[in-house]
Design a protein around this motif. Structure first.
Motif, PDB file in Angstrom:
ATOM      1  N   SER A   1       0.838  -1.200   0.000  1.00 36.16           N
ATOM      2  CA  SER A   1       0.000   0.000   0.000  1.00 36.16           C
ATOM      3  C   SER A   1       0.871   1.247   0.000  1.00 36.16           C
ATOM      4  N   PRO A   2       0.893   2.004  -1.095  1.00 36.09           N
ATOM      5  CA  PRO A   2       1.709   3.218  -1.113  1.00 36.09           C
ATOM      6  C   PRO A   2       1.259   4.253  -0.098  1.00 36.09           C
ATOM      7  N   VAL A   3      -0.040   4.312   0.172  1.00 35.35           N
ATOM      8  CA  VAL A   3      -0.520   5.301   1.141  1.00 35.35           C
ATOM      9  C   VAL A   3      -0.185   4.856   2.563  1.00 35.35           C
ATOM     10  N   GLY A   4      -0.250   3.548   2.813  1.00 32.48           N
ATOM     11  CA  GLY A   4       0.208   3.057   4.097  1.00 32.48           C
ATOM     12  C   GLY A   4       1.685   3.365   4.308  1.00 32.48           C
ATOM     13  N   LEU A   5       2.483   3.169   3.267  1.00 29.45           N
ATOM     14  CA  LEU A   5       3.906   3.493   3.325  1.00 29.45           C
ATOM     15  C   LEU A   5       4.104   4.979   3.603  1.00 29.45           C
ATOM     16  N   ALA A   6       3.381   5.828   2.875  1.00 26.17           N
ATOM     17  CA  ALA A   6       3.506   7.274   3.076  1.00 26.17           C
ATOM     18  C   ALA A   6       3.121   7.657   4.498  1.00 26.17           C
ATOM     19  N   ALA A   7       2.063   7.069   5.020  1.00 25.68           N
ATOM     20  CA  ALA A   7       1.626   7.394   6.378  1.00 25.68           C
ATOM     21  C   ALA A   7       2.689   7.019   7.400  1.00 25.68           C
ATOM     22  N   TRP A   8       3.289   5.843   7.242  1.00 25.31           N
ATOM     23  CA  TRP A   8       4.303   5.381   8.177  1.00 25.31           C
ATOM     24  C   TRP A   8       5.512   6.308   8.191  1.00 25.31           C
ATOM     25  N   LEU A   9       5.872   6.838   7.021  1.00 28.37           N
ATOM     26  CA  LEU A   9       7.057   7.689   6.924  1.00 28.37           C
ATOM     27  C   LEU A   9       6.767   9.138   7.331  1.00 28.37           C
ATOM     28  N   VAL A  10       5.692   9.727   6.824  1.00 31.25           N
ATOM     29  CA  VAL A  10       5.457  11.144   7.117  1.00 31.25           C
ATOM     30  C   VAL A  10       5.128  11.359   8.590  1.00 31.25           C
ATOM     31  N   ASP A  11       4.601  10.340   9.262  1.00 30.26           N
ATOM     32  CA  ASP A  11       4.361  10.459  10.694  1.00 30.26           C
ATOM     33  C   ASP A  11       5.657  10.820  11.416  1.00 30.26           C
ATOM     34  N   LYS A  12       6.766  10.189  11.037  1.00 33.37           N
ATOM     35  CA  LYS A  12       8.043  10.459  11.675  1.00 33.37           C
ATOM     36  C   LYS A  12       8.676  11.749  11.154  1.00 33.37           C
ATOM     37  N   TYR A  13       8.471  12.061   9.891  1.00 36.43           N
ATOM     38  CA  TYR A  13       9.007  13.320   9.389  1.00 36.43           C
ATOM     39  C   TYR A  13       8.352  14.501  10.097  1.00 36.43           C
ATOM     40  N   ARG A  14       7.097  14.366  10.467  1.00 30.71           N
ATOM     41  CA  ARG A  14       6.443  15.442  11.201  1.00 30.71           C
ATOM     42  C   ARG A  14       6.862  15.453  12.668  1.00 30.71           C
ATOM     43  N   ASP A  15       6.880  14.287  13.306  1.00 29.37           N
ATOM     44  CA  ASP A  15       7.188  14.228  14.738  1.00 29.37           C
ATOM     45  C   ASP A  15       8.618  14.635  15.054  1.00 29.37           C
ATOM     46  N   TRP A  16       9.553  14.302  14.197  1.00 30.96           N
ATOM     47  CA  TRP A  16      10.969  14.440  14.536  1.00 30.96           C
ATOM     48  C   TRP A  16      11.635  15.669  13.940  1.00 30.96           C
ATOM     49  N   SER A  17      10.976  16.374  13.036  1.00 32.89           N
ATOM     50  CA  SER A  17      11.594  17.562  12.444  1.00 32.89           C
ATOM     51  C   SER A  17      11.185  18.806  13.237  1.00 32.89           C
ATOM     52  N   ASP A  18      11.930  19.867  13.017  1.00 29.73           N
ATOM     53  CA  ASP A  18      11.698  21.129  13.718  1.00 29.73           C
ATOM     54  C   ASP A  18      10.734  21.979  12.898  1.00 29.73           C
ATOM     55  N   ASN A  19       9.472  21.498  12.773  1.00 27.96           N
ATOM     56  CA  ASN A  19       8.527  22.127  11.845  1.00 27.96           C
ATOM     57  C   ASN A  19       7.437  22.943  12.525  1.00 27.96           C
ATOM     58  N   HIS A  20       7.420  22.976  13.851  1.00 23.69           N
ATOM     59  CA  HIS A  20       6.430  23.753  14.611  1.00 23.69           C
ATOM     60  C   HIS A  20       4.996  23.379  14.240  1.00 23.69           C
TER      61      HIS A  20
ATOM     62  N   ASP B   1       3.822  22.021  11.427  1.00 22.89           N
ATOM     63  CA  ASP B   1       3.440  22.055  10.012  1.00 22.89           C
ATOM     64  C   ASP B   1       4.610  21.508   9.188  1.00 22.89           C
ATOM     65  N   LEU B   2       4.409  20.346   8.564  1.00 23.30           N
ATOM     66  CA  LEU B   2       5.465  19.722   7.770  1.00 23.30           C
ATOM     67  C   LEU B   2       6.040  20.661   6.718  1.00 23.30           C
ATOM     68  N   ALA B   3       5.186  21.515   6.170  1.00 25.83           N
ATOM     69  CA  ALA B   3       5.632  22.407   5.090  1.00 25.83           C
ATOM     70  C   ALA B   3       6.709  23.385   5.565  1.00 25.83           C
ATOM     71  N   ASN B   4       6.835  23.583   6.877  1.00 30.15           N
ATOM     72  CA  ASN B   4       7.881  24.465   7.387  1.00 30.15           C
ATOM     73  C   ASN B   4       9.271  23.846   7.253  1.00 30.15           C
ATOM     74  N   SER B   5       9.321  22.526   7.097  1.00 25.03           N
ATOM     75  CA  SER B   5      10.615  21.843   7.011  1.00 25.03           C
ATOM     76  C   SER B   5      10.870  21.179   5.665  1.00 25.03           C
ATOM     77  N   PHE B   6       9.811  20.703   5.005  1.00 25.71           N
ATOM     78  CA  PHE B   6       9.989  19.939   3.762  1.00 25.71           C
ATOM     79  C   PHE B   6       8.915  20.325   2.756  1.00 25.71           C
ATOM     80  N   ASP B   7       9.302  20.444   1.497  1.00 26.34           N
ATOM     81  CA  ASP B   7       8.289  20.578   0.454  1.00 26.34           C
ATOM     82  C   ASP B   7       7.794  19.189   0.064  1.00 26.34           C
ATOM     83  N   ARG B   8       6.631  19.130  -0.536  1.00 30.59           N
ATOM     84  CA  ARG B   8       6.010  17.839  -0.864  1.00 30.59           C
ATOM     85  C   ARG B   8       6.850  17.038  -1.852  1.00 30.59           C
ATOM     86  N   ASP B   9       7.514  17.726  -2.786  1.00 28.61           N
ATOM     87  CA  ASP B   9       8.325  17.000  -3.769  1.00 28.61           C
ATOM     88  C   ASP B   9       9.457  16.234  -3.101  1.00 28.61           C
TER      89      ASP B   9
END
Length: 382
Positions: free
Chosen positions: A256-275, A277-285
C-alpha cells in the motif's frame, strides 16, 4: 575492488501501478479531535495522495537525482549503492579530505544532497573554495539500491561495510565521517573501530557510552534519561513493532503506497523542527521523492532489519578520534547533557546547540550544518 556507474530508472510499469493504487485508496477517519493526534492525519494524507497521483513529476525528480554521480560496488559479496562527488577546488588548493555522509531511518541518500552541494563546492554558497571536500553518500544496506548483508545487520557490520567502501573500493587512506540517527551510530562505530583511518566524526545525535557504570550518574544525566524514557512511552511503538514483527508490518506497507507514506510522514512530522506544520521543514516533492524511492525499490521491509537484528550488537569501544556535535532540536534530544557524550568520546572538540533543525537536519538546516562541518573538518586537514 571496482565499482560501476549507476542510474536510477524506475520502469513505467511501476509508476503506472503506483498511480492505479493511489486512485483506489481507502482512507480512515481521524481518531482524535485534533489533526495528527492519532498519527498520520487523514486530511493531510488525502491532499498528499492527490498531489502524488496527479501533480508529482517523478521523472523530473529522477533526472535531478541522476545529475549526481551514482555507483554500485560489491562489498562483502553484496551490492552497495553510493554517490561519489569530487571537490570543486581551485589550482593550488590542498588535497581535499574525503567525507562519508550516512543517513538514518526513515531516510535515504536524498537527505544528504543539500550537504553534498555545499561541501563539494562551498564557493557556490559564499564559502572558501579551499574548504571543499570529496563527498561519498551511501545508501545503507537494506535501503534503496543497497543489499542486506548475509549476516545480522549490526552496527559493526555497517561500519565495516562503509569503511571498506572508503578504503578498499575508493582508495582513501584517511577520511572524515558524518551521520545522524542510525547513520550517526555507524559514524561513531567508524571512529571507534578505525581510528588510524578516520580523521574525525561529526554527528547530530551524540552517542551514549557502551555502559554508564564507570561513574555515578549526575543529576542532569538522570533527568535526561528519565525524560527520554518517558518520551519513548509515547513514541516508541514504531521501533517496537519493527524490531519484533517487521515482516507483518512490511507486508502491509510494501503493498500500500498510502500506508507506506503514512508510516514515513508520521516520523518526518514528529521528529523535524517544523512547529506543527510539515511544510515548514519539507516541500512535498522532497517527501514524495523519498517515499517513491522506498516504493519503487520495495525496501521498506529491509530498512527494518537494523531493528530486528539489534540484539546481535556488541558493546561499542570508546571513541578516541576528534569528535564534533551539532545537536538536533527534537524531543529525544531535549536537554541532552554533554557529559553523556563525554562518557563515549575522549576528544570532543566542538559542541553546538543551535536551537533549530531536527532529526533530518541536512534537509532542514543545510547552511547551518554545512558551515559547522566545514569548520570542524578543515581543522583536521594534514
Amino acid at each position: 575492488m571496482s565499482y560501476s556507474p549507476f542510474r536510477i530508472d524506475v520502469p513505467d510499469a511501476v509508476l503506472d501501478d503506483l498511480r492505479a493504487r493511489l486512485a483506489r485508496t481507502r482512507f480512515t477517519d481521524r481518531s482524535g479531535d485534533q489533526p495528527w493526534q492519532g498519527g498520520a492525519d487523514p486530511d493531510y494524507l488525502r491532499d498528499l495522495v492527490s498531489y502524488w497521483r496527479d501533480g508529482f513529476d517523478w521523472r523530473a525528480r529522477e533526472a535531478e537525482l541522476n545529475a549526481y554521480p551514482h555507483h554500485l560496488a560489491v562489498v562483502g559479496g553484496r551490492k552497495l549503492h553510493f554517490l561519489h562527488v569530487r571537490a570543486v577546488r581551485p589550482t593550488g588548493a590542498p588535497a581535499p579530505l574525503p567525507l562519508i555522509l550516512s543517513h538514518g531511518w526513515p531516510s535515504s541518500f536524498v537527505e544528504m544532497l543539500p550537504l553534498v552541494d555545499r561541501l563539494t563546492d562551498p564557493a557556490r554558497y559564499g564559502g572558501d573554495p579551499f574548504d571543499a571536500f570529496d563527498v561519498v553518500v551511501p545508501s545503507l544496506p537494506g535501503f534503496a539500491y543497497s543489499e542486506l548483508p548475509k549476516e545480522p545487520l549490526t552496527r559493526a557490520v555497517l561500519a565495516r561495510t562503509l569503511h571498506e567502501l572508503m578504503t578498499d573500493v575508493l582508495g582513501y587512506r584517511r577520511y572524515g565521517a558524518f551521520g545522524g540517527d542510525v547513520g550517526g551510530v555507524v559514524t561513531g562505530w567508524l571512529g571507534a573501530l578505525y581510528p588510524e583511518q578516520v580523521a574525525g566524526i561529526h554527528m547530530i545525535h551524540p552517542p551514549f557510552p557502551a555502559s554508564f557504570d564507570a561513574r555515578p550518574l549526575s543529576a542532569a544525566e538522570q533527568e535526561y534519561l528519565d525524560a527520554e524514557a518517558a518520551y519513548d512511552e509515547t513514541d516508541g511503538g514504531y521501533s517496537a513493532i519493527m524490531g519484533t514483527r517487521p515482516d507483518t508490518l512490511a507486508a502491509a506497507l510494501v503493498d500500500s503506497p498510502v500506508g507506506l507514506a503514512a508510516w514515513l510522514v508520521d516520523k518526518y512530522r514528529d521528529w523535524s523542527d517544523n512547529h506543527g506544520d510539515l511544510a515548514n521543514s519539507f516541500d512535498r516533492d522532497t517527501l514524495l521523492t523519498i517515499i517513491t524511492l522506498y516504493w519503487a525499490t520495495g525496501t521498506i521491509g529491509s530498512s527494518f532489519r537494523q531493528y530486528f537484528d539489534f540484539d546481535h550488537n556488541t558493546p561499542r569501544p570508546d571513541i578516541t578520534v576528534p569528535a564534533a556535535f551539532t545537536v538536533s532540536t527534537e524531543p529525544s534530544q531535549a536537554n541532552l547533557p554533554r557529559e553523556i557524550a563525554e562518557r563515549a568520546c575522549t576528544d570532543i572538540r566542538h559542541w553546538s546547540e543551535p536551537g533549530r533543525g531536527g532529526h533530518f537536519m541536512p534537509l532542514e538546516e543545510p547552511d547551518l550544518l554545512a558551515g559547522e562541518m566545514r569548520q570542524f573538518f578543515t581543522s583536521l586537514r594534514p
